[in-house]
Write an enzyme that holds these catalytic residues in place. Structure first.
Site, short mmCIF file in Angstrom:
data_model
loop_
_atom_site.label_atom_id
_atom_site.label_comp_id
_atom_site.label_asym_id
_atom_site.label_seq_id
_atom_site.Cartn_x
_atom_site.Cartn_y
_atom_site.Cartn_z
N CYS A 99 -40.94 -34.92 14.29
CA CYS A 99 -41.68 -34.15 13.27
C CYS A 99 -40.98 -32.84 12.96
CB CYS A 99 -43.11 -33.90 13.75
SG CYS A 99 -44.11 -33.02 12.53
N CYS A 123 -43.28 -29.86 12.32
CA CYS A 123 -43.89 -29.31 13.53
C CYS A 123 -42.88 -28.51 14.35
CB CYS A 123 -44.43 -30.42 14.44
SG CYS A 123 -45.24 -31.75 13.59
N ASP A 124 -41.66 -29.03 14.49
CA ASP A 124 -40.75 -28.50 15.51
C ASP A 124 -39.50 -27.80 14.97
OD1 ASP A 124 -42.48 -29.55 17.40
OD2 ASP A 124 -41.41 -31.45 17.54
#
Ligand code: NAP
Length: 317
Positions: free
Chosen positions: A138, A141-142
């Site tokens: 992701c 997200c990261d």
């Protein structure tokens, strides 16, 4: 295991952000939901570290802790949980629906499907071991965890282009690696990536292994060139696998309408499936946004659709 006391008003299947949010809303509407949260409850966030993009947590929160809070909130209003995987769902069109687990059969007037999706994996050595240690599925997200670091995005669809574009904002440099010379992505997203000075496009290269460094974190990705077999260990700090998702719709395949990718189809602007009394929410229906916050919003919609259905059918909503 919970005992079923006659016919339930709402059964929810799936213990991620969508399922728990549906449970919070259904419980507060006094529908006494029964939530099958799965043996590995918590969904994809159970495998995530810091979540920094869920509103209301300005300092960020760990994925498993956030899911525990979701669960506690659902419990506070009277949700009952079955911490196991449903083995079989028997859905009807406007009649009673059944969930089967071992010797138990649970009946309900409505079902909210919230089984989610899982990222497709490459299935190569080091992938699972290094997930959370440099390998991610992701980018949104990261990506921010790789500020001024060398990164790689693997894939050739819109997700890969979107991840590359997003992650490159933080990275010192980014390699976009795809196994073919042609991309599946839309022209505009592909063009954006090709024009991004931080991104180098590498085709046709096939990832073969994620290699750890002495610190146990990702150090390099072994790539093999598809046309001449050349092998290279490419040093990176972060690698994002963006090769699509697999909706977890196997319990309902052949019962509700699904699209070519296996996602459950819902009426636009609602969570209604083609079966009366069956609603679908979260990543199980959404191949575009796939965020915890969008899944939670969708779970809320599913609970409200279910409540209104019960009310309109005179079933105690
Ligand atoms: P996708 O379109 O199915 O693309 C998956 C990519 O991963 C393909 O390029 C595929 O390669 C590659 N791939 C699959 N398995 C692989 C493997 N084992 N090894 C190496 N590469 C592999 O998936 P997606 O990009 O997640 O997109 C899914 C849907 O969401 C699409 O309809 C897309 O348009 C949509 N989407 C839209 C947006 C947006 O508009 N903002 C953003 C994200 C997603 P091959 O091409 O060689 O098969």
């Amino acid at each position: 295991m919970a005992e079923s006391k006659g016919t339930e008003k709402v059964i929810i299947v799936g213990g991620g952000p969508a399922g728990y949010t549906a449970a919070i809303y259904a419980a507060r509407a006094e529908l006494e939901p029964l939530l099958f949260e799965g043996f590995e409850w918590g969904g994809q966030l159970q495998n995530t570290t810091d979540v920094e993009n869920f509103p209301g947590f300005p300092e960020g929160i760990m994925g498993p802790e956030m899911m525990t809070k979701f669960r506690e909130q659902a419990e506070r209003f009277g949700t009952r949980f079955v911490t196991d995987d449903v083995e079989k769902l028997e859905l009807s069109d406007g009649d009673l629906h059944r969930a089967v687990l071992g010797d138990e059969t649970y009946e309900a007037h409505t079902v909210i499907l919230a089984m989610g999706a899982e990222p497709r994996r490459l299935g190569i050595p080091g992938e699972m071991e290094l997930t959370g240690r440099g390998v991610s599925t992701c980018g949104v997200c990261d990506g921010a965890f790789f500020k001024d670091r060398r990164t790689m995005v693997i894939g050739g669809g819109d997700s890969a282009m979107e991840d590359a574009d997003f992650v490159s904002k933080f990275s010192s440099s980014l390699e976009l690696v795809h196994r073919r010379d042609e991309f599946r992505a839309s022209k505009i997203m592909q063009q954006r990536v090709e024009e991004n000075p931080k991104i180098t496009v590498r085709t046709p290269w096939i990832p073969e292994e994620f290699i750890a460094g002495d610190d146990g974190a990702l150090a390099a990705v072994r790539l093999r060139k598809a046309d001449n077999g050349e092998v290279e260990d490419f040093e990176v700090d972060g690698a994002f696998v963006a090769i699509g998702h697999i909706p977890r719709s196997e319990l309902v395949t052949g019962q509700v309408d699904t699209d070519d990718g296996g996602y459950v189809k819902v009426e636009p602007g609602s969570t209604r499936t083609n079966l009366a009394g069956v609603f679908a929410v979260g990543d199980l229906v959404d191949h575009t946004y796939r965020q915890a916050v969008t899944a939670a919003g969708s779970g809320c919609q599913g609970a409200l659709d279910s409540e209104w259905y019960l009310r309109d059918e005179g079933l105690g909503g």
